[in-house]
Structures are given as C-alpha cells and as structure tokens.
Design a protein around this motif. Structure first.
Motif, PDB file in Angstrom:
ATOM      1  N   LEU A  69       0.832  -1.203   0.000  1.00 44.99           N
ATOM      2  CA  LEU A  69       0.000   0.000   0.000  1.00 44.99           C
ATOM      3  C   LEU A  69       0.864   1.251   0.000  1.00 44.99           C
ATOM      4  N   ARG A  70       0.617   2.136  -0.976  1.00 44.42           N
ATOM      5  CA  ARG A  70       1.393   3.368  -1.107  1.00 44.42           C
ATOM      6  C   ARG A  70       0.573   4.609  -0.751  1.00 44.42           C
ATOM      7  N   LEU A  71      -0.734   4.577  -1.030  1.00 43.94           N
ATOM      8  CA  LEU A  71      -1.590   5.748  -0.790  1.00 43.94           C
ATOM      9  C   LEU A  71      -2.832   5.312  -0.048  1.00 43.94           C
ATOM     10  N   LEU A  72      -3.139   6.033   1.048  1.00 44.20           N
ATOM     11  CA  LEU A  72      -4.341   5.778   1.835  1.00 44.20           C
ATOM     12  C   LEU A  72      -5.044   7.100   2.086  1.00 44.20           C
ATOM     13  N   SER A  73      -6.307   7.169   1.671  1.00 45.18           N
ATOM     14  CA  SER A  73      -7.094   8.392   1.840  1.00 45.18           C
ATOM     15  C   SER A  73      -8.306   8.107   2.721  1.00 45.18           C
ATOM     16  N   LEU A  74      -8.386   8.855   3.831  1.00 43.62           N
ATOM     17  CA  LEU A  74      -9.531   8.777   4.742  1.00 43.62           C
ATOM     18  C   LEU A  74     -10.191  10.149   4.865  1.00 43.62           C
ATOM     19  N   VAL A  75     -10.092  10.948   3.845  1.00 43.98           N
ATOM     20  CA  VAL A  75     -10.624  12.302   3.855  1.00 43.98           C
ATOM     21  C   VAL A  75     -12.138  12.282   4.040  1.00 43.98           C
ATOM     22  N   GLN A  76     -12.649  13.289   4.747  1.00 43.66           N
ATOM     23  CA  GLN A  76     -14.088  13.484   4.919  1.00 43.66           C
ATOM     24  C   GLN A  76     -14.782  12.279   5.530  1.00 43.66           C
ATOM     25  N   ASN A  77     -14.208  11.770   6.642  1.00 42.65           N
ATOM     26  CA  ASN A  77     -14.918  10.811   7.468  1.00 42.65           C
ATOM     27  C   ASN A  77     -15.310  11.519   8.764  1.00 42.65           C
ATOM     28  N   ARG A  78     -15.473  10.760   9.833  1.00 45.69           N
ATOM     29  CA  ARG A  78     -15.777  11.351  11.141  1.00 45.69           C
ATOM     30  C   ARG A  78     -14.779  10.869  12.188  1.00 45.69           C
ATOM     31  N   LEU A  79     -13.547  10.728  11.766  1.00 43.85           N
ATOM     32  CA  LEU A  79     -12.508  10.181  12.627  1.00 43.85           C
ATOM     33  C   LEU A  79     -12.288  11.049  13.858  1.00 43.85           C
ATOM     34  N   GLU A  80     -12.404  10.431  15.035  1.00 47.50           N
ATOM     35  CA  GLU A  80     -12.135  11.111  16.298  1.00 47.50           C
ATOM     36  C   GLU A  80     -10.940  10.505  17.023  1.00 47.50           C
ATOM     37  N   LEU A  81     -10.648   9.235  16.757  1.00 47.55           N
ATOM     38  CA  LEU A  81      -9.594   8.537  17.497  1.00 47.55           C
ATOM     39  C   LEU A  81      -8.865   7.572  16.577  1.00 47.55           C
ATOM     40  N   ILE A  82      -7.533   7.587  16.680  1.00 42.25           N
ATOM     41  CA  ILE A  82      -6.699   6.616  15.974  1.00 42.25           C
ATOM     42  C   ILE A  82      -5.845   5.915  17.020  1.00 42.25           C
ATOM     43  N   HIS A  83      -6.038   4.619  17.176  1.00 37.29           N
ATOM     44  CA  HIS A  83      -5.286   3.846  18.165  1.00 37.29           C
ATOM     45  C   HIS A  83      -3.811   3.809  17.797  1.00 37.29           C
ATOM     46  N   SER A  84      -2.974   3.654  18.816  1.00 39.20           N
ATOM     47  CA  SER A  84      -1.531   3.662  18.584  1.00 39.20           C
ATOM     48  C   SER A  84      -1.059   2.490  17.717  1.00 39.20           C
ATOM     49  N   GLN A  85      -1.899   1.434  17.598  1.00 40.65           N
ATOM     50  CA  GLN A  85      -1.544   0.282  16.772  1.00 40.65           C
ATOM     51  C   GLN A  85      -2.459   0.142  15.563  1.00 40.65           C
ATOM     52  N   ALA A  86      -3.137   1.214  15.198  1.00 36.43           N
ATOM     53  CA  ALA A  86      -4.090   1.129  14.094  1.00 36.43           C
ATOM     54  C   ALA A  86      -3.423   0.973  12.731  1.00 36.43           C
ATOM     55  N   LEU A  87      -2.209   1.486  12.577  1.00 33.27           N
ATOM     56  CA  LEU A  87      -1.564   1.524  11.260  1.00 33.27           C
ATOM     57  C   LEU A  87      -0.451   0.487  11.116  1.00 33.27           C
ATOM     58  N   LEU A  88      -0.459  -0.514  11.958  1.00 31.83           N
ATOM     59  CA  LEU A  88       0.547  -1.569  11.842  1.00 31.83           C
ATOM     60  C   LEU A  88       0.380  -2.310  10.514  1.00 31.83           C
ATOM     61  N   GLY A  89       1.493  -2.669   9.906  1.00 32.62           N
ATOM     62  CA  GLY A  89       1.450  -3.397   8.648  1.00 32.62           C
ATOM     63  C   GLY A  89       1.411  -2.519   7.414  1.00 32.62           C
ATOM     64  N   LEU A  90       1.535  -1.183   7.619  1.00 33.90           N
ATOM     65  CA  LEU A  90       1.488  -0.256   6.471  1.00 33.90           C
ATOM     66  C   LEU A  90       2.841   0.429   6.295  1.00 33.90           C
ATOM     67  N   GLY A  91       3.896  -0.327   6.452  1.00 31.02           N
ATOM     68  CA  GLY A  91       5.240   0.242   6.409  1.00 31.02           C
ATOM     69  C   GLY A  91       5.648   0.820   5.072  1.00 31.02           C
ATOM     70  N   ALA A  92       4.968   0.425   3.977  1.00 30.96           N
ATOM     71  CA  ALA A  92       5.310   0.943   2.651  1.00 30.96           C
ATOM     72  C   ALA A  92       4.522   2.199   2.287  1.00 30.96           C
ATOM     73  N   LEU A  93       3.607   2.627   3.157  1.00 31.56           N
ATOM     74  CA  LEU A  93       2.755   3.776   2.858  1.00 31.56           C
ATOM     75  C   LEU A  93       3.577   5.041   2.652  1.00 31.56           C
ATOM     76  N   GLN A  94       3.271   5.772   1.576  1.00 28.49           N
ATOM     77  CA  GLN A  94       3.992   7.000   1.245  1.00 28.49           C
ATOM     78  C   GLN A  94       3.138   8.248   1.387  1.00 28.49           C
ATOM     79  N   GLU A  95       1.828   8.109   1.284  1.00 32.78           N
ATOM     80  CA  GLU A  95       0.938   9.274   1.384  1.00 32.78           C
ATOM     81  C   GLU A  95      -0.285   8.905   2.205  1.00 32.78           C
ATOM     82  N   LEU A  96      -0.576   9.726   3.221  1.00 34.31           N
ATOM     83  CA  LEU A  96      -1.720   9.499   4.105  1.00 34.31           C
ATOM     84  C   LEU A  96      -2.518  10.789   4.231  1.00 34.31           C
ATOM     85  N   ASP A  97      -3.797  10.712   3.879  1.00 35.86           N
ATOM     86  CA  ASP A  97      -4.686  11.880   3.932  1.00 35.86           C
ATOM     87  C   ASP A  97      -5.730  11.664   5.020  1.00 35.86           C
ATOM     88  N   LEU A  98      -5.617  12.433   6.105  1.00 37.50           N
ATOM     89  CA  LEU A  98      -6.566  12.380   7.218  1.00 37.50           C
ATOM     90  C   LEU A  98      -7.325  13.692   7.355  1.00 37.50           C
TER      91      LEU A  98
END
Length: 252
Positions: A69-98
């Motif tokens: 995974l290189r690009l992850l977009s979560l734009v325009q959700n209702r995110l209030e909390l991101i756990h400290s282990q929520a993004l495990l396994g995404l070590g190749a990610l280059q772009e993250l849109d929150l």
C-alpha cells in the motif's frame, strides 16, 4: 482433459469488498456509507480510497496486512480517534490523507510504523496543539499539511513552533496556520511568531536540573525540620526540668 481444463481456467481475481470498486492495485470505497475499514482487501492493493464515509475510530490493527500500500485516503470521514496500533502493517505507505475529520489528539506512537511516509495531511481537523514527536516519528516526511485547525497559541504551542521553524521546507500552506485561541490572537499566523514571543514561556520553564534540585532539597528540608523540632523540644523540656529542680532546692 480435466487437467487441461484446470490449467486453462483463469486465475481467481484478488479479493474485493462487495461495496467497493476494484481495479489492478486500486480499491475505491468512497461514498459507500462505511463505518469501518473493509477487511477483504487484496495484499496487492497499492491505493486505497476510503473517503466520504462514516468511520469514527481506527482501532488496533484496523487494516489487514497490505505490504504494497502506497496511498491511503480517509478524507471526509468522522474520525475522532486513531489507536496507537491502528496503522501496523502499512510500512510501505507513502501518502496518508486524514484531512476533514474530527481529530483533536494524535500520539507519536501511532505513526511509528509508517517508516516510508512522505506526505501527511492533517488539515481541517480539531487540533489545538500537536506534539512535535508526531512529525518527528516520520523519518522520510517531506510534506506536512496542518491548515484550518483551531490552534491554541499559548506556551503549549512552543515545541510545535520550534519544529515548524526548523522544518519550514516540509510545511505546506504555512500562511494558513492561524491561531484560534486566545481571542486577541485569533487568525494570527503561527509562523509570524519570533523568539521574543515566547520569552515569558522560556523564562518560566523548568529545566531537568531544577527538578533534580527540588527532589534533593525537598526531602532534605523535611528531615532537617524534624531534627530541628526535636532539638527545640528537647531544649524546652530540659529548661522546664531545670526550673522544677531549682524550685525544689529553694524550699525550706
């Protein structure tokens, strides 16, 4: 014949969530009314669109293993909390849109797995302050977007201001980093502050040496006060004892 038919049968297509549209390497789940991240994702996914849904929380291991995974977009959700282990396994990610969510608190531990992240968009959230350890946890960060957040411009923003001042080339839309609180600094650009703006904060800040001195002097003063009170009490008792004996000797 059966063996020949099995060889000629097309390979099964990678998994695709039922509500999403998929193409080679890309999964588009925008505007699907999702309340959580779909789990049936192909390990070959390189681009994942999850914008315009109703996701409020990213819990531990919210994503299946996505090593490509290189690009992850979560734009325009209702995110209030991101756990400290929520993004495990995404070590190749280059772009993250929150961007365009309801995030008010972020911890550096959340971003430690993203060792390849180059672009992070945190714009249009509810961030009043941000630990400098958040961008500091991203060794390959090249672009950070923080615009349109209700920044609290008090002494608490000093660490972030220092990081921004030393990493200007990484901060996009610097002119849109505006104070919201206090009222007299409403819409004042954060990057317009100088060292003199935080002089009072720096003077009142305590160094580690101060805390060490407090820990040493405090118990010592307490013990010394006990000894002093004991000594003073002994003197008083001794004085009264002498007076009593003197009265006894004076009696006929």
């Amino acid at each position: 014949v059966l063996a020949l038919l099995l060889l000629l049968r097309p390979a099964p297509s990678p998994a695709c969530p039922a509500t999403c549209r998929c193409s080679p390497g890309e999964v588009d789940c925008r505007e699907r009314g999702l309340r959580e991240v779909p789990w049936s994702l192909s390990t070959n996914t390189s681009t994942l669109w999850l914008g315009y849904n109703f996701i409020t929380v990213l819990g531990p291991r919210s994503f299946p293993p996505l090593p490509g995974l290189r690009l992850l977009s979560l734009v325009q959700n209702r995110l209030e909390l991101i756990h400290s282990q929520a993004l495990l396994g995404l070590g190749a990610l280059q772009e993250l849109d929150l961007s365009h969510n309801h995030l008010s608190v972020l911890t550096p531990e959340t971003f430690l797995p993203l060792t390849s992240l180059a672009t992070l968009n945190l714009g249009s959230n509810r961030l009043g302050e941000l630990e400098p350890g958040v961008p500091g946890a991203l060794p390959r960060l090249q672009a950070l977007l923080l615009q349109d957040n209700p920044w609290v411009c008090s002494c608490g923003i000093l660490p972030l201001w220092r990081w921004l001042s030393h990493n200007r080339e990484k901060v996009r839309e610097k002119s849109l980093l505006l104070c919201r609180v206090p009222e007299q600094l409403n819409k004042y650009p954060i990057m317009a502050f100088g060292d003199e703006s935080f002089r009072q904060c720096q003077e009142t800040a305590l160094s580690p040496q101060h805390y060490i001195a407090f820990f040493i002097i405090g118990p010592f003063s307490f013990i010394a006060s006990i000894f002093f009170c004991t000594f003073l009490g002994s003197l008083v008792v001794f004085y009264h004892s002498l007076r009593r004996h003197s009265h006894c000797w004076r009696r006929p």
